[in-house]
Design a protein around this motif. Structure first.
Motif, PDB file in Angstrom:
ATOM      1  N   ILE A   1      77.247 -33.854  25.546  1.00  0.00           N
ATOM      2  CA  ILE A   1      76.472 -32.621  25.731  1.00  0.00           C
ATOM      3  C   ILE A   1      75.420 -32.490  24.630  1.00  0.00           C
ATOM      4  CG2 ILE A   1      76.595 -30.099  25.778  1.00  0.00           C
ATOM      5  CD1 ILE A   1      79.416 -30.415  27.001  1.00  0.00           C
ATOM      6  N   TYR A   2      75.791 -32.825  23.398  1.00  0.00           N
ATOM      7  CA  TYR A   2      74.839 -32.769  22.287  1.00  0.00           C
ATOM      8  C   TYR A   2      73.647 -33.684  22.542  1.00  0.00           C
ATOM      9  CZ  TYR A   2      72.861 -33.642  17.642  1.00  0.00           C
ATOM     10  OH  TYR A   2      71.999 -33.811  16.597  1.00  0.00           O
ATOM     11  N   LYS A   3      73.906 -34.910  22.966  1.00  0.00           N
ATOM     12  CA  LYS A   3      72.825 -35.878  23.200  1.00  0.00           C
ATOM     13  C   LYS A   3      71.912 -35.427  24.333  1.00  0.00           C
ATOM     14  CE  LYS A   3      73.471 -39.019  20.054  1.00  0.00           C
ATOM     15  NZ  LYS A   3      72.430 -39.234  19.008  1.00  0.00           N
ATOM     16  N   GLN A   4      72.478 -34.766  25.336  1.00  0.00           N
ATOM     17  CA  GLN A   4      71.661 -34.279  26.449  1.00  0.00           C
ATOM     18  C   GLN A   4      70.687 -33.191  26.004  1.00  0.00           C
ATOM     19  OE1 GLN A   4      74.731 -32.993  29.160  1.00  0.00           O
ATOM     20  NE2 GLN A   4      74.954 -34.993  30.119  1.00  0.00           N
ATOM     21  N   ASN A   5      71.036 -32.472  24.949  1.00  0.00           N
ATOM     22  CA  ASN A   5      70.232 -31.323  24.513  1.00  0.00           C
ATOM     23  C   ASN A   5      69.605 -31.502  23.130  1.00  0.00           C
ATOM     24  OD1 ASN A   5      70.929 -29.081  26.641  1.00  0.00           O
ATOM     25  ND2 ASN A   5      72.877 -30.039  26.146  1.00  0.00           N
ATOM     26  N   GLU A   6      69.731 -32.693  22.552  1.00  0.00           N
ATOM     27  CA  GLU A   6      69.428 -32.908  21.139  1.00  0.00           C
ATOM     28  C   GLU A   6      68.047 -32.418  20.718  1.00  0.00           C
ATOM     29  OE1 GLU A   6      69.288 -36.607  17.919  1.00  0.00           O
ATOM     30  OE2 GLU A   6      70.049 -36.934  19.939  1.00  0.00           O
ATOM     31  N   LYS A   7      67.021 -32.814  21.437  1.00  0.00           N
ATOM     32  CA  LYS A   7      65.661 -32.449  21.018  1.00  0.00           C
ATOM     33  C   LYS A   7      65.427 -30.941  21.083  1.00  0.00           C
ATOM     34  CE  LYS A   7      63.537 -36.441  20.156  1.00  0.00           C
ATOM     35  NZ  LYS A   7      62.815 -36.737  18.898  1.00  0.00           N
ATOM     36  N   SER A   8      65.788 -30.344  22.209  1.00  0.00           N
ATOM     37  CA  SER A   8      65.552 -28.909  22.382  1.00  0.00           C
ATOM     38  C   SER A   8      66.399 -28.080  21.436  1.00  0.00           C
ATOM     39  CB  SER A   8      65.860 -28.504  23.829  1.00  0.00           C
ATOM     40  OG  SER A   8      64.998 -29.158  24.725  1.00  0.00           O
ATOM     41  N   PHE A   9      67.579 -28.576  21.067  1.00  0.00           N
ATOM     42  CA  PHE A   9      68.510 -27.844  20.216  1.00  0.00           C
ATOM     43  C   PHE A   9      67.878 -27.476  18.881  1.00  0.00           C
ATOM     44  CE2 PHE A   9      72.403 -28.144  17.350  1.00  0.00           C
ATOM     45  CZ  PHE A   9      72.910 -26.907  17.721  1.00  0.00           C
ATOM     46  N   TYR A  10      67.050 -28.357  18.334  1.00  0.00           N
ATOM     47  CA  TYR A  10      66.439 -28.115  17.021  1.00  0.00           C
ATOM     48  C   TYR A  10      65.118 -27.363  17.113  1.00  0.00           C
ATOM     49  CZ  TYR A  10      70.170 -31.022  15.370  1.00  0.00           C
ATOM     50  OH  TYR A  10      71.432 -31.503  15.107  1.00  0.00           O
ATOM     51  N   MET A  11      64.687 -27.063  18.344  1.00  0.00           N
ATOM     52  CA  MET A  11      63.466 -26.284  18.556  1.00  0.00           C
ATOM     53  C   MET A  11      63.768 -24.832  18.881  1.00  0.00           C
ATOM     54  SD  MET A  11      60.574 -28.169  18.607  1.00  0.00           S
ATOM     55  CE  MET A  11      59.505 -27.315  19.759  1.00  0.00           C
ATOM     56  N   HIS A  12      64.948 -24.562  19.399  1.00  0.00           N
ATOM     57  CA  HIS A  12      65.212 -23.296  20.073  1.00  0.00           C
ATOM     58  C   HIS A  12      65.651 -22.184  19.123  1.00  0.00           C
ATOM     59  CE1 HIS A  12      64.885 -22.623  24.364  1.00  0.00           C
ATOM     60  NE2 HIS A  12      65.774 -21.640  24.259  1.00  0.00           N
ATOM     61  N   PRO A  13      65.309 -20.936  19.469  1.00  0.00           N
ATOM     62  CA  PRO A  13      65.853 -19.794  18.733  1.00  0.00           C
ATOM     63  C   PRO A  13      67.277 -19.510  19.183  1.00  0.00           C
ATOM     64  CG  PRO A  13      64.516 -19.014  20.545  1.00  0.00           C
ATOM     65  CD  PRO A  13      64.386 -20.518  20.549  1.00  0.00           C
ATOM     66  N   ALA A  14      68.001 -18.724  18.417  1.00  0.00           N
ATOM     67  CA  ALA A  14      69.351 -18.323  18.815  1.00  0.00           C
ATOM     68  C   ALA A  14      69.320 -17.051  19.655  1.00  0.00           C
ATOM     69  CB  ALA A  14      70.229 -18.112  17.582  1.00  0.00           C
ATOM     70  N   ALA A  15      68.185 -16.367  19.684  1.00  0.00           N
ATOM     71  CA  ALA A  15      68.061 -15.129  20.453  1.00  0.00           C
ATOM     72  C   ALA A  15      66.588 -14.795  20.604  1.00  0.00           C
ATOM     73  CB  ALA A  15      68.799 -13.985  19.755  1.00  0.00           C
TER      74      ALA A  15
ATOM     75  N   GLY B   1      73.335 -32.511   8.846  1.00  0.00           N
ATOM     76  CA  GLY B   1      74.560 -31.758   8.614  1.00  0.00           C
ATOM     77  C   GLY B   1      75.383 -31.589   9.876  1.00  0.00           C
ATOM     78  N   ILE B   2      74.744 -31.190  10.959  1.00  0.00           N
ATOM     79  CA  ILE B   2      75.459 -30.998  12.228  1.00  0.00           C
ATOM     80  C   ILE B   2      76.043 -32.318  12.724  1.00  0.00           C
ATOM     81  CG2 ILE B   2      75.139 -30.451  14.682  1.00  0.00           C
ATOM     82  CD1 ILE B   2      73.211 -28.225  13.787  1.00  0.00           C
ATOM     83  N   GLU B   3      75.269 -33.383  12.639  1.00  0.00           N
ATOM     84  CA  GLU B   3      75.771 -34.687  13.100  1.00  0.00           C
ATOM     85  C   GLU B   3      76.900 -35.188  12.206  1.00  0.00           C
ATOM     86  OE1 GLU B   3      72.349 -37.202  13.560  1.00  0.00           O
ATOM     87  OE2 GLU B   3      71.765 -36.224  15.442  1.00  0.00           O
ATOM     88  N   GLY B   4      76.883 -34.781  10.941  1.00  0.00           N
ATOM     89  CA  GLY B   4      77.995 -35.124  10.061  1.00  0.00           C
ATOM     90  C   GLY B   4      79.298 -34.510  10.549  1.00  0.00           C
ATOM     91  N   TYR B   5      79.244 -33.242  10.978  1.00  0.00           N
ATOM     92  CA  TYR B   5      80.437 -32.589  11.524  1.00  0.00           C
ATOM     93  C   TYR B   5      80.827 -33.194  12.870  1.00  0.00           C
ATOM     94  CZ  TYR B   5      80.437 -28.981   7.924  1.00  0.00           C
ATOM     95  OH  TYR B   5      80.519 -28.308   6.726  1.00  0.00           O
ATOM     96  N   LEU B   6      79.851 -33.539  13.683  1.00  0.00           N
ATOM     97  CA  LEU B   6      80.143 -34.183  14.964  1.00  0.00           C
ATOM     98  C   LEU B   6      80.907 -35.488  14.747  1.00  0.00           C
ATOM     99  CD1 LEU B   6      79.830 -34.447  18.048  1.00  0.00           C
ATOM    100  CD2 LEU B   6      77.538 -35.369  17.663  1.00  0.00           C
ATOM    101  N   ASN B   7      80.492 -36.250  13.754  1.00  0.00           N
ATOM    102  CA  ASN B   7      81.143 -37.534  13.462  1.00  0.00           C
ATOM    103  C   ASN B   7      82.523 -37.364  12.832  1.00  0.00           C
ATOM    104  OD1 ASN B   7      78.990 -39.064  14.473  1.00  0.00           O
ATOM    105  ND2 ASN B   7      77.896 -39.004  12.526  1.00  0.00           N
ATOM    106  N   LYS B   8      82.820 -36.165  12.323  1.00  0.00           N
ATOM    107  CA  LYS B   8      84.145 -35.917  11.748  1.00  0.00           C
ATOM    108  C   LYS B   8      85.212 -35.682  12.817  1.00  0.00           C
ATOM    109  CE  LYS B   8      84.606 -33.186   8.149  1.00  0.00           C
ATOM    110  NZ  LYS B   8      84.442 -32.064   7.175  1.00  0.00           N
TER     111      LYS B   8
END
Length: 308
Positions: A129-143, A109-116
């Motif tokens: 920036i997304y590619k630099q953080n891609e793996k950790s982004f889907y592991m991390h909490p928001a707070a 879903g997120i990559e769909g919006y990125l491609n839009k």
């Protein structure tokens, strides 16, 4: 787990305990098969481990004393660096309370919006920036607490916000979709470095600088790398990030001064508050009030019994 001398093993497991003394160093881990395994470590490997995190361990069975076989750890990789997205999704759902939506659904879903994103500058800056953080982004909490404080919470929060954008643009067509997609994807990305992880703490940089400034600096750095540092797009994007907490007393260095920045603040606020309210209402009986909710000014909310 049956061991054969000198045989090598690959183990994906969650760290349960770390033990060390003057002459010993080891960790006990929980595998996907539900086994508790002890791995012998070198002292220099201690810095590679954190309690509660999942890793891919490479180990070899060796004879220690009296013909006892033990597993000696030869390498440690964070699971997000070792596995494919599909494998990672299965591991996260096994070991953690993950986001209420599967990881691959959120990621697609997120990559769909990125491609839009059609604007060349906004797309290149955001994608890098997304590619630099891609793996950790889907592991991390928001707070660390309050909202989306679970594994995958950061990306889940971002995806929910992205899903709000198009209805607003339909009603208010003067808003720029590309700025909103880019700003939403990046708005909390620096929480990866602001917070050490689930059940973690704020890092030194997180406490002293904070993710709004950290992410603005990151955008500026990437824009210089790509030669876009003087563009209107980058200036608008940086303003969105640095103002997305809306008010000075909420930690925003600037108040929103564009329509896109204003909407980013609002949808961020909507999701952070309504998600927590929904979670609290689940544990509240019909006809009763919730406990006080911190992110909602410590108010108590009534759970009515009206059904569809």
């Amino acid at each position: 787990m049956e061991l054969n001398v000198n045989e090598k093993y690959t183990v994906v497991a969650k760290v349960e305990s770390i033990n060390h003394g003057v002459h010993f160093c080891n960790t006990t881990v929980l595998t996907q098969e539900g086994e508790h395994i002890n791995l012998k470590l070198e002292f220099e490997q201690l810095d590679q481990l954190a309690m509660g995190k999942v890793y891919q361990f490479e180990a070899q069975a060796i004879v220690k004393i009296e013909d006892e076989l033990v597993l000696k750890c030869t390498s440690i990789k964070p699971v997000e660096d070792a596995l494919s997205n599909e494998e990672l999704a299965q591991v996260l759902e096994y070991f953690y309370v993950y986001a209420p939506i599967p990881m691959m659904t959120i990621k697609n879903g997120i990559e769909g919006y990125l491609n839009k994103i059609e604007n060349k500058i906004l797309k290149e800056v955001t994608k890098k920036i997304y590619k630099q953080n891609e793996k950790s982004f889907y592991m991390h909490p928001a707070a660390t607490k309050f909202h989306h404080a679970y594994v995958g919470g950061l990306s889940h929060h971002t995806y929910t916000m992205l899903n709000m954008i198009d209805p607003f643009i339909k009603i208010y067509p003067y808003l720029n979709a590309d700025l909103l997609y880019a700003g939403t994807i990046l708005h909390d990305m620096s929480k990866i470095d602001e917070i050490s992880g689930v059940d973690g703490e704020y890092t030194k940089e997180g406490l002293l600088v904070g993710h709004l400034v950290m992410q603005t600096v990151d955008i500026d750095h990437v824009a210089h790398q790509l030669g876009y540092e003087d563009s209107e797009e980058v200036l608008m994007l940086k303003h969105m990030i640095i103002s997305h907490h809306g008010l000075f007393n909420f930690g925003s260095p600037k108040k929103p001064q564009t329509g896109e920045a204003l909407l980013l603040w609002y949808i961020d606020t909507i999701d952070s508050k309504l998600t927590v309210l929904g979670e609290t209402l689940k544990d509240t009986a019909d006809g009763s009030f919730t406990t006080m909710i911190s992110v909602l000014d410590k108010m108590r909310f009534y759970k009515h019994s009206i059904k569809k």
